[in-house]
Write a protein that holds these residues in place. Structure first.
Motif, mmCIF file in Angstrom:
data_model
loop_
_atom_site.group_PDB
_atom_site.id
_atom_site.type_symbol
_atom_site.label_atom_id
_atom_site.label_comp_id
_atom_site.label_asym_id
_atom_site.label_seq_id
_atom_site.Cartn_x
_atom_site.Cartn_y
_atom_site.Cartn_z
ATOM 1 N N VAL A 6 3.648 2.447 7.353
ATOM 2 C CA VAL A 6 3.283 2.002 5.958
ATOM 3 C C VAL A 6 3.830 0.835 5.619
ATOM 4 N N LEU A 7 3.184 -0.026 4.896
ATOM 5 C CA LEU A 7 3.583 -1.492 4.452
ATOM 6 C C LEU A 7 4.104 -1.244 3.120
ATOM 7 N N TRP A 8 5.477 -1.476 2.970
ATOM 8 C CA TRP A 8 6.026 -0.949 1.696
ATOM 9 C C TRP A 8 6.244 -2.427 0.857
ATOM 10 N N GLY A 9 6.452 -3.498 1.447
ATOM 11 C CA GLY A 9 6.470 -4.633 0.862
ATOM 12 C C GLY A 9 8.141 -4.782 0.390
ATOM 13 N N ASP A 10 8.416 -5.429 -0.841
ATOM 14 C CA ASP A 10 9.757 -5.517 -1.221
ATOM 15 C C ASP A 10 10.128 -4.172 -1.835
ATOM 16 N N ALA A 11 11.629 -4.596 -2.327
ATOM 17 C CA ALA A 11 12.186 -3.206 -2.653
ATOM 18 C C ALA A 11 11.722 -2.857 -4.330
ATOM 19 N N SER A 12 10.998 -3.541 -4.841
ATOM 20 C CA SER A 12 10.706 -3.295 -6.108
ATOM 21 C C SER A 12 9.883 -2.087 -6.132
ATOM 22 N N GLN A 13 9.816 -1.507 -7.224
ATOM 23 C CA GLN A 13 9.032 -0.219 -7.633
ATOM 24 C C GLN A 13 9.196 0.843 -6.623
ATOM 25 N N SER A 14 10.474 1.080 -6.010
ATOM 26 C CA SER A 14 10.766 1.862 -4.845
ATOM 27 C C SER A 14 10.250 3.337 -5.425
ATOM 28 N N GLU A 15 10.738 3.799 -6.362
ATOM 29 C CA GLU A 15 10.609 5.207 -7.008
ATOM 30 C C GLU A 15 8.944 5.428 -7.026
ATOM 31 N N LEU A 16 8.225 4.446 -7.574
ATOM 32 C CA LEU A 16 6.723 4.797 -7.588
ATOM 33 C C LEU A 16 5.938 4.789 -6.261
ATOM 34 N N LYS A 17 6.647 3.870 -5.350
ATOM 35 C CA LYS A 17 5.990 3.659 -4.110
ATOM 36 C C LYS A 17 6.552 4.848 -3.045
ATOM 37 N N SER A 18 7.509 5.492 -3.454
ATOM 38 C CA SER A 18 8.064 6.828 -2.681
ATOM 39 C C SER A 18 6.845 7.975 -3.124
ATOM 40 N N GLN A 19 6.712 7.936 -4.350
ATOM 41 C CA GLN A 19 5.768 9.058 -4.863
ATOM 42 C C GLN A 19 4.397 8.953 -3.924
ATOM 43 N N VAL A 20 3.816 7.481 -4.094
ATOM 44 C CA VAL A 20 2.529 7.345 -3.466
ATOM 45 C C VAL A 20 2.468 7.638 -2.058
ATOM 46 N N VAL A 21 3.749 7.227 -1.198
ATOM 47 C CA VAL A 21 3.674 7.415 0.143
ATOM 48 C C VAL A 21 3.750 9.042 0.426
ATOM 49 N N ALA A 22 4.648 9.809 -0.323
ATOM 50 C CA ALA A 22 4.757 11.227 -0.072
ATOM 51 C C ALA A 22 3.224 11.691 -0.476
ATOM 52 N N ALA A 23 2.374 11.406 -1.096
ATOM 53 C CA ALA A 23 1.288 12.042 -1.399
ATOM 54 C C ALA A 23 0.246 12.050 -0.371
ATOM 55 N N PHE A 24 0.250 10.643 0.195
ATOM 56 C CA PHE A 24 -0.563 10.237 1.145
ATOM 57 C C PHE A 24 -0.232 10.867 2.436
#
Length: 351
Positions: free
Chosen positions: A310-328
């Protein structure tokens, strides 16, 4: 001034007692007003009085314009006080009387049987003595109470109960708290116990409850290990702040992600970014994670146990990114995907 005898009527000019006038010199028999009992010259008592006055040479007392003269008995006269007034005379007599009383009250020299009776103390002194006595008694009671409470074994610590020690060694905790054994509980504060456990790395906070008279209950709140780093042939468990909690062999690696970079990464910004990402992941996703790294600046990469990245990028928008990762990760459609890019969470890319 008292007189020995009341004054009598003096003879007329040219006449003497016992001499008559007009009748051939017979005694007129002048009645002396001193007692009214006889006639001068006929009462024998007057002969003695006249002789006594003559023999003693009694002084003459002149009255007004010297036309009236009386003789007095000086033996019955009092001394005329000095011209200082009646009050001064009374005061002098009173002082003399007090001096005589004081002299009489002093025991005679060598007289062991003499006793001096002191005057009873005044009411004010008694009240002041009672207040002073009460104050001294109160202070004594407070001192004794303080000695009993703070220095006697009445409240001495005999048992220290420790709960919540999972990562922490119970022996290490008991050793840190051993200095409180036998110390009165009234001299131990909660901050003292917290400070004594400050050197135990696994302990984040402490709750202390006193159970008089001899028991102290200590509840530990340990740090939570979120990752491990390599240290030679072993792994070091660390929390989200990079605090090292424990060390163990690689064969017994805890079920947490491995952060690349070894111990030196713990004090860098890379570990801070990785830690923020790990804290944002749901628990079911975090349990599938194998490792995390920040190879280029603040860009974070996650590797799952099945090999997916998973390419996360920086720590910004971590909450939204965690939801997207969990869904995929949970979706069957992406079960065969090897890489998920959520650096732009509104436009994720799956490969």
């Amino acid at each position: 001034m008292a007189r020995s005898l009341p004054p009598h009527q003096p003879p007329l000019a040219g006449r003497t007692p016992g001499s008559g006038e007009g009748d051939g010199g017979e005694d007129d028999g002048v009645v002396d007003p001193r007692d009214g009992l006889g006639v001068r010259g006929q009462d024998p008592r007057w002969h003695d009085v006249d002789n006594a006055v003559t023999d003693d040479e009694a002084p003459e007392v002149r009255v007004n314009n010297e036309s009236k003269v009386s003789r007095v008995d000086t033996g019955q006269l009092e001394a005329v006080p000095a011209a200082v007034g009646r009050f001064s005379t009374w005061r002098a007599r009173r002082r003399a009387a007090r001096a005589e009383e004081a002299a009489a009250a002093e025991p005679a020299e060598g007289d062991e049987s003499s006793t001096v009776v002191p005057f009873p103390p005044s009411g004010h002194r008694r009240r002041r003595r009672r207040r002073l006595t009460g104050l001294l008694v109160s202070l004594l009671v407070l001192v004794v109470l303080a000695l009993v409470v703070f220095f006697s074994p009445l409240f001495a610590t005999r048992t220290i109960e420790v709960d919540g020690a999972t990562l922490t060694s119970p022996d290490a905790v008991q050793e840190a708290l051993s200095g409180f054994q036998g110390v009165p509980m009234t001299r131990i504060s909660k901050q003292d116990i917290k400070d004594s456990l400050g050197d135990v790395p696994q302990v984040k906070s402490v709750d202390v409850v006193f159970h008089p008279p001899h028991t102290i209950a200590v509840q530990l709140h340990e740090r939570v290990g979120v990752a491990v780093v390599e240290d030679g042939d072993s792994f070091v468990l660390v929390d989200s702040e990079g605090k090292q909690l424990s060390t163990g062999p690689k064969a017994k690696r805890p079920d947490v992600p491995l952060v690349a970079g070894g111990r030196k990464v713990l004090s860098s910004q890379k570990f801070t970014d990785v830690s923020d990402v790990l804290a944002a992941l749901p628990a079911d996703v975090l349990s599938r994670l194998d490792s995390a790294a920040a190879p280029s600046g603040s860009a974070v990469e996650l590797t799952f146990k099945d090999g997916k990245k998973v390419l996360w990028g920086d720590a910004s928008q971590s909450e939204l990114k965690s939801q997207v990762v969990a869904a995929f990760v949970k979706a069957k459609a992406t079960a065969d995907a090897s890489e998920i890019d959520v650096s732009a969470p509104l436009h994720p890319v799956v490969k």
